[in-house]
Design an enzyme around this catalytic site. Structure first.
Site, PDB file in Angstrom:
ATOM      1  N   GLN A 156       1.169  -1.046  -0.574  1.00 13.75           N
ATOM      2  CA  GLN A 156      -0.108   0.116  -0.262  1.00 13.75           C
ATOM      3  C   GLN A 156       0.311   1.623  -0.696  1.00 13.75           C
ATOM      4  O   GLN A 156       1.846   1.374   1.147  1.00 13.75           O
ATOM      5  CB  GLN A 156      -1.224  -0.354   1.350  1.00 13.75           C
ATOM      6  N   CYS A 158      -6.999   1.445   2.043  1.00  7.17           N
ATOM      7  CA  CYS A 158      -6.407   0.162   2.109  1.00  7.17           C
ATOM      8  C   CYS A 158      -7.230  -0.655   2.343  1.00  7.17           C
ATOM      9  O   CYS A 158      -7.357  -1.836   1.822  1.00  7.17           O
ATOM     10  CB  CYS A 158      -6.225   0.201   4.069  1.00  7.17           C
TER      11      CYS A 158
END
Length: 236
Positions: free
Chosen positions: A93, A99
């Site tokens: 990420q 997320c």
């Protein structure tokens, strides 16, 4: 609901709400057929409530609060070299508050053999384009993907709560790959294996790990569990 990633990227999205309806519309719009899979709330982690979740479960998403303890644990885990199956689809990420989307990409990316993505759809092209990439290359691909950024923004503003990028919670995904339960967290250096699992026990196995994580932060109520389940009549 997400967090700032551990990267140098300054790009931030609005967080995705822990809402199955929002996630379903997001995934279905990107090329996961509505008759293939669907997100459902998991209302509790005891066996009786787990039995209420439609089966088979293909992946489990978990939203939890970030604390000094969880951050310390993450840093300790990243110091350990871990081996994992090359069949695991994993990406880092590098975009703040991404997320939720990355959790869904982890969920779908590890079940592409069990669901029939719409040919030529966004998800079909995304996984074909990134299949041979490493986790960092996949992160860069997503970060520069304007189509996904727009789709994520639409989904992030479709929830019941007012969108804000000031949050302290984080999504991760649990998937069963090659007979093992993997925790997939784009802020960690690699997938974390939690031992043997199977498609039929994925939900119970993930629930056991999640219970342990909740017990470390008993004062918080800011947890959500969402299952991605195969729709009845779909190919499996």
């Amino acid at each position: 609901m997400a967090t700032v990633p551990d990267s140098s990227s300054s790009k931030r999205w609005l967080p995705l709400e822990a809402n199955p309806d929002v996630m379903n519309q997001f995934l279905w719009g990107l090329g996961l057929p509505e008759n293939e899979a669907e997100c459902f709330d998991v209302f509790g982690l005891d066996e009786e409530l787990l039995e209420m979740v439609p089966k088979p479960v293909l992946a489990v998403l978990f939203l939890y609060p970030l604390t000094s303890l969880s951050e310390e644990e993450r840093m300790q885990q990243d110091k350990v070299q871990r081996e994992y199956s090359n069949k695991v689809y994993f990406m880092k990420q590098t975009v703040g508050n991404a997320c939720g989307t990355i959790g869904l990409l982890h969920a779908v990316g590890n079940i592409t053999s069990e669901v029939n993505l719409v040919e030529g759809s966004y998800l079909d092209k995304f996984f074909k384009s990134t299949s041979s990439m490493d986790p960092h290359q996949r992160a860069a691909f997503l970060e520069n993907d304007r189509d996904m950024e727009v789709a994520h923004s639409v989904a992030a503003t479709a929830g019941d709560t007012e969108a804000s990028d000031n949050v302290d919670t984080h999504f991760i995904c649990f998937s069963c790959v090659d007979g093992e339960l993997y925790e997939l967290d784009g802020r960690k250096s690699c997938p974390i294996s939690h031992g043997p699992s199977s498609p039929s026990t994925l939900l119970q196995d993930a629930a056991k790990v999640i219970r342990g994580m909740i017990e470390k932060n008993p004062e918080s109520l800011n947890f959500n569990v969402i299952a991605v389940s195969k729709k009845a009549g779909g190919n499996f």
